[in-house]
Design an enzyme around this catalytic site. Structure first.
Site, PDB file in Angstrom:
ATOM      1  N   TRP A 165      41.922  20.867 -34.267  1.00 35.99           N
ATOM      2  CA  TRP A 165      40.647  20.953 -35.014  1.00 35.99           C
ATOM      3  C   TRP A 165      40.940  21.292 -36.463  1.00 35.99           C
ATOM      4  CZ3 TRP A 165      36.714  18.846 -32.767  1.00 35.99           C
ATOM      5  CH2 TRP A 165      35.437  18.986 -33.318  1.00 35.99           C
ATOM      6  N   ASP A 224      36.771  22.746 -45.031  1.00 36.27           N
ATOM      7  CA  ASP A 224      35.403  22.874 -45.547  1.00 36.27           C
ATOM      8  C   ASP A 224      34.400  22.888 -44.394  1.00 36.27           C
ATOM      9  OD1 ASP A 224      35.619  20.067 -44.869  1.00 36.27           O
ATOM     10  OD2 ASP A 224      33.876  19.706 -46.146  1.00 36.27           O
ATOM     11  N   GLU A 227      34.450  20.260 -41.901  1.00 37.63           N
ATOM     12  CA  GLU A 227      35.637  20.326 -41.042  1.00 37.63           C
ATOM     13  C   GLU A 227      36.636  19.205 -41.307  1.00 37.63           C
ATOM     14  OE1 GLU A 227      33.862  22.421 -37.279  1.00 37.63           O
ATOM     15  OE2 GLU A 227      33.238  20.332 -37.183  1.00 37.63           O
TER      16      GLU A 227
HETATM   17  C1  NOJ Z   1      34.179  14.526 -37.745  1.00 44.54           C
HETATM   18  C2  NOJ Z   1      33.058  14.958 -38.603  1.00 44.54           C
HETATM   19  O1  NOJ Z   1      33.128  14.413 -39.876  1.00 44.54           O
HETATM   20  C3  NOJ Z   1      32.990  16.430 -38.646  1.00 44.54           C
HETATM   21  O2  NOJ Z   1      32.044  16.871 -39.544  1.00 44.54           O
HETATM   22  C4  NOJ Z   1      32.725  16.887 -37.270  1.00 44.54           C
HETATM   23  O3  NOJ Z   1      32.595  18.265 -37.241  1.00 44.54           O
HETATM   24  C5  NOJ Z   1      33.819  16.449 -36.330  1.00 44.54           C
HETATM   25  N1  NOJ Z   1      34.078  15.044 -36.444  1.00 44.54           N
HETATM   26  C6  NOJ Z   1      33.515  16.794 -34.889  1.00 44.54           C
HETATM   27  O4  NOJ Z   1      32.342  16.230 -34.446  1.00 44.54           O
HETATM   28  C1  NOJ Z   2      29.546  18.762 -37.756  1.00 48.21           C
HETATM   29  C2  NOJ Z   2      29.301  19.381 -39.076  1.00 48.21           C
HETATM   30  O1  NOJ Z   2      30.044  18.711 -40.026  1.00 48.21           O
HETATM   31  C3  NOJ Z   2      29.668  20.842 -39.072  1.00 48.21           C
HETATM   32  O2  NOJ Z   2      29.300  21.415 -40.283  1.00 48.21           O
HETATM   33  C4  NOJ Z   2      28.999  21.562 -37.956  1.00 48.21           C
HETATM   34  O3  NOJ Z   2      29.438  22.882 -37.919  1.00 48.21           O
HETATM   35  C5  NOJ Z   2      29.282  20.891 -36.630  1.00 48.21           C
HETATM   36  N1  NOJ Z   2      28.983  19.494 -36.699  1.00 48.21           N
HETATM   37  C6  NOJ Z   2      28.456  21.497 -35.514  1.00 48.21           C
HETATM   38  O4  NOJ Z   2      27.097  21.308 -35.744  1.00 48.21           O
END
Ligand code: NOJ
Ligand code: NOJ
Length: 521
Positions: A165, A224, A227
């Site tokens: 992750w 960030d 993620e």
């Molecule tokens: C990629 C997404 O851009 C990100 O924001 C998200 O948290 C992860 N995949 C997991 O769903």
């Molecule tokens: C993807 C988003 O990019 C992230 O900010 C969020 O924490 C997760 N989804 C879960 O909602």
């Protein structure tokens, strides 16, 4: 899907939502009987990347009613997303996509909102905060792959998530800290103990555990909030600063003087780094500096995180608050970029806004096509609602270059041509509109209406029963990605409350003005 133990308490939510109030007819015109977002005089909004010249009269009635019912729906779903063990799920969706996890950020943002609502409904909300505080403490004591409180995502039973992750995400412990600080302050104001939330000698768990981490590690690079990018991020710095400022005040209140001094000092240093995110060549705030890893195609640096920073972590002291010119100009640039990017923006009122223009996450897979997000669009509405309140409270609009050249044209206000102002002052040099100027109320009303345009957009794409998702399809406007995303609901409630506050202030300004006119007669 209703958790039975809460069911009987839903009735009280209705009272809560009624507090949102209903004031209709505030906007320029009140066109009844039209579906959301449809207005006879409406021409394509900023659709082609150009700037809209006028903010048109809109149907306040339909929007008011929708906001009230959506408020209840959103609150019900937020409450259901808190599990009996205190885990707060990001969404009930267990597959396609699987969001059935406790994300520390999402949970913290939602619980910070619930802590704001506490005085209105302690019986329902206080037990949820207690559960959340308890669950958070358990996570802080569980070894994890980040090897720190920056671990972003947890299994709902409180065990650590072991898949690869984007970790760590150091905004998370800061948000967790300030959500619990808000709760601690509530208890202190009622002379109740907060020893289970904050203890001087506890450097590892509770509020102090997170503050110790934030104050010693805010310089570290991390992922960030989306993620995806590793580096130094404006949003992360802003929430860290908020946690440390509010943490210092709490430490003071509790007599933990050394901690208070250290947190305050670190917050001050963070502040001195915030201007690094202003890009003078681009003319807006960029999301990340010093990228060290993760995706590398965010070439514009434009990201709604800047707006979220002002909303989540602005402290009312002018440091990147919603009335900050750099925030406002970034909002304008975001609007322009997304208006041109998403096909649905060529239809209906208001701009649907996404995370950042280069986004390729469609709610299921990362390498697809990015979409607009409700929480991003709601952030745009909220920033203008806050600005309305700030202007109303200070009784003055400062005509900075940004306000003059970026905002007033969008509001359809060309002060230069208004005789009321031209009479004695040269408009080119007027630096301020004061509350005795008739233009003052017009400016404020138009600004509120600008916020409403984003709200209309949200209404347009929300399911009829009130359900929200993580995203809307950029071509069809239909919800997609995780359903009942907790953060979408929290963003809606926050925006609705900001709107209500702005409307109340406008109403009393109007009343004062009427009284004054009476006196003149
Ligand atoms: C990629 C997404 O851009 C990100 O924001 C998200 O948290 C992860 N995949 C997991 O769903
Ligand atoms: C993807 C988003 O990019 C992230 O900010 C969020 O924490 C997760 N989804 C879960 O909602």
């Amino acid at each position: 899907m209703l958790i039975p133990r809460y069911a009987s308490k839903f009735a009280s939510l209705i009272g809560l939502a009624a507090a949102i109030g209903q004031t209709v007819g505030l906007l320029v015109g009140d066109v009844k009987g039209l579906a959301a977002g449809e207005h006879p005089g409406w021409k394509e909004p900023w659709a082609l990347g150009g700037e809209r010249q006028t903010v048109l009269a809109t149907s306040a009635t339909g929007l008011e009613q929708w906001i009230q019912s959506e408020y209840i729906y959103a609150l019900e779903h937020i409450v259901q997303n808190v599990l009996p063990n205190g885990a707060v799920i990001a969404s009930p969706s267990k597959s396609h996509p699987d969001y059935y996890y406790h994300w520390v950020r999402d949970a913290g943002l939602v619980m910070d909102l619930l802590a704001q609502l506490l005085p209105e409904n302690p019986t329902l909300i206080q037990p949820l905060l207690e559960l959340y505080a308890n669950f958070s403490k358990k996570l802080q004591q569980t070894p994890n792959l980040s090897n720190s409180p920056g671990e972003p995502k947890w299994n709902v039973d409180g065990s650590d998530y072991r898949q690869p992750w984007g970790r760590p995400q150091n905004d998370s412990p800061a948000i967790r800290a300030y959500s619990l600080i808000r709760y601690a302050n509530y208890l202190l104001e009622r002379n109740q103990t907060v020893a289970h939330l904050y203890h001087h000698a506890n450097f590892l768990t509770g509020i102090k555990g997170d503050l110790e981490f934030v104050s010693h590690h805010w310089q570290d690079t991390c992922f960030d909030i989306w993620e995806e990018v590793e580096g130094t991020h404006f949003y992360t710095r802003m929430v860290q600063r908020r946690a440390l400022r509010e943490g210092a005040d709490l430490a003071d209140r509790l007599g933990d003087d050394g901690a208070a001094r250290f947190y305050r000092m670190q917050a001050g240093i963070i502040e001195s780094t915030l201007d690094d995110f202003w890009d003078p060549d681009k003319g807006y705030m960029v999301v990340t500096v010093n990228r060290t890893g993760g995706i590398d195609y965010k070439y514009t640096g434009l990201d709604v995180q800047i707006i979220l920073s002002a909303l989540h972590a602005g402290l009312g002291d002018g440091v990147y608050t919603p009335d900050n010119d750099r925030i406002l100009v970034t909002a304008t640039e975001l609007n322009k970029a997304f208006a041109a990017l998403y096909p649905i923006n060529s239809r209906y009122i208001g701009t649907a806004v996404g995370r950042y223009p280069e986004d390729t996450y469609d709610g299921y897979d990362t390498l697809k096509v990015g979409n607009p997000w409700p929480l991003a669009t709601l952030a745009m509405s909220q920033i203008y609602y806050h600005l309305t309140s700030i202007w109303a409270t200070q009784g003055r609009v400062d005509l900075t270059d940004v306000v003059r050249t970026k905002l007033l044209p969008v509001l359809g206000l060309k002060l230069a041509s208004q005789p009321a102002v031209t009479a004695d002052k040269s408009l080119q040099t007027a630096r301020v509109i004061t509350r005795d100027n008739p233009e003052f109320l017009t400016a404020l009303e138009s600004l509120l209406s600008l916020g409403d345009h984003y709200m209309y957009r949200v209404q347009r794409h929300t399911d009829l029963d009130g359900r929200m998702f993580e995203q809307w399809n950029r071509n069809t406007g239909v919800g997609q990605g995780a359903y009942d995303l907790n953060w979408s609901y929290a963003a809606f409630i926050s925006a609705a409350r900001a709107r209500n506050h702005a409307k109340d202030l406008l109403k009393s300004l109007k009343q004062q003005q009427q009284q004054q006119w009476w006196r003149w007669w």
